[in-house]
Design an enzyme around this catalytic site. Structure first.
Site, short mmCIF file in Angstrom:
data_model
loop_
_atom_site.label_atom_id
_atom_site.label_comp_id
_atom_site.label_asym_id
_atom_site.label_seq_id
_atom_site.Cartn_x
_atom_site.Cartn_y
_atom_site.Cartn_z
CB ILE A 30 -0.97 -0.01 1.22
CG1 ILE A 30 -2.21 0.83 0.97
CG2 ILE A 30 -0.29 0.37 2.51
CD1 ILE A 30 -3.23 0.16 0.11
CG HIS A 96 5.58 -8.99 5.40
ND1 HIS A 96 5.37 -8.97 6.76
CD2 HIS A 96 6.28 -7.86 5.12
CE1 HIS A 96 5.93 -7.89 7.28
NE2 HIS A 96 6.49 -7.20 6.31
P1 AMP Z 1 7.61 -4.47 7.36
O1 AMP Z 1 6.77 -5.14 8.42
O2 AMP Z 1 8.44 -3.36 7.90
O3 AMP Z 1 8.42 -5.45 6.56
O4 AMP Z 1 6.66 -3.78 6.31
C1 AMP Z 1 5.27 -3.88 6.31
C2 AMP Z 1 4.80 -3.45 4.95
O5 AMP Z 1 3.40 -3.64 4.89
C3 AMP Z 1 5.06 -1.97 4.63
O6 AMP Z 1 5.81 -1.87 3.43
C4 AMP Z 1 3.64 -1.38 4.47
O7 AMP Z 1 3.57 -0.38 3.48
C5 AMP Z 1 2.84 -2.61 4.11
N1 AMP Z 1 1.43 -2.52 4.47
C6 AMP Z 1 0.89 -2.12 5.64
N2 AMP Z 1 -0.45 -2.18 5.61
C7 AMP Z 1 -0.78 -2.64 4.37
C8 AMP Z 1 -2.02 -2.92 3.72
N3 AMP Z 1 -3.19 -2.74 4.31
N4 AMP Z 1 -1.98 -3.34 2.43
C9 AMP Z 1 -0.79 -3.51 1.80
N5 AMP Z 1 0.40 -3.29 2.38
C10 AMP Z 1 0.42 -2.85 3.64
#
Ligand code: AMP
Ligand code: ZN
Length: 121
Positions: A30, A96
Site C-alpha cells: 500500500i 511477509h
Molecule cells: P515491514 O513489516 O516493515 O516489513 O513492512 C510492512 C509493509 O506492509 C510496509 O511496506 C507497508 O507499506 C505494508 N502494508 C501495511 N499495511 C498494508 C495494507 N493494508 N496493504 C498492503 N500493504 C500494507
C-alpha cells in the site's frame, strides 16, 4: 488475535491481490518503494523467520520466481530486491516477503490501481 495480514487473507481488509493459491497470498504494498512493490505472505499466520516452516518458505520462494517473471513481462523491471524483515525492523508481525522492483530509469510512482490493472489484465 488481531492481525492486519490475516485480515487481508480472509478478505475483511481490502487489498490489491495479484496472486493466491492454497498456501500463499500476494498483493501490492500500500506504500510502495517503487512501481510493482508487492508482498508475498503465507495464508496461515507465522510471525517471522523463526516461526515459519521450510515447506511454506520454499513455496513462497517458488511464487517469488513466478512474480519476478510477471514483473519482467508487465512492468519491464531492470532488477528486483527481496527483503524479509524480523524483530524490531518488522512492522507487521505476520511473515511477509517484499518484492521491490528496480528500474534503471525510474518513473514517478504510479497509482496503485494503475499498477494493479497492468499486472492483472
Ligand atoms: P515491514 O513489516 O516493515 O516489513 O513492512 C510492512 C509493509 O506492509 C510496509 O511496506 C507497508 O507499506 C505494508 N502494508 C501495511 N499495511 C498494508 C495494507 N493494508 N496493504 C498492503 N500493504 C500494507
Ligand atoms: Zn496474521
Amino acid at each position: 488475535m488481531n492481525c492486519l495480514f490475516c485480515g487481508i487473507v480472509n478478505g475483511s481488509v481490502p487489498s490489491y491481490k495479484i496472486y493466491e493459491d492454497d498456501t500463499v497470498f500476494c498483493f501490492l504494498d500500500i506504500n510502495p518503494d517503487s512501481n510493482g512493490h508487492m508482498l508475498i505472505i503465507p495464508k496461515k499466520h507465522y510471525k517471522d523467520l523463526n516461526d515459519i516452516d521450510l515447506n511454506t518458505l520454499n513455496h513462497i520462494i517458488e511464487i517469488s520466481k513466478k512474480m519476478k517473471k510477471l514483473l519482467e513481462e508487465k512492468l519491464y523491471i531492470d532488477g528486483l530486491t527481496l527483503i524479509q524483515n524480523n524483530g524490531d525492523v518488522q512492522e507487521v508481525k505476520h511473515f511477509h516477503l517484499h518484492l521491490k522492483p528496480f528500474y534503471n530509469n525510474p518513473k514517478d510512482l504510479m497509482k496503485i490501481e494503475e499498477i494493479y490493472n497492468i499486472l492483472t489484465k
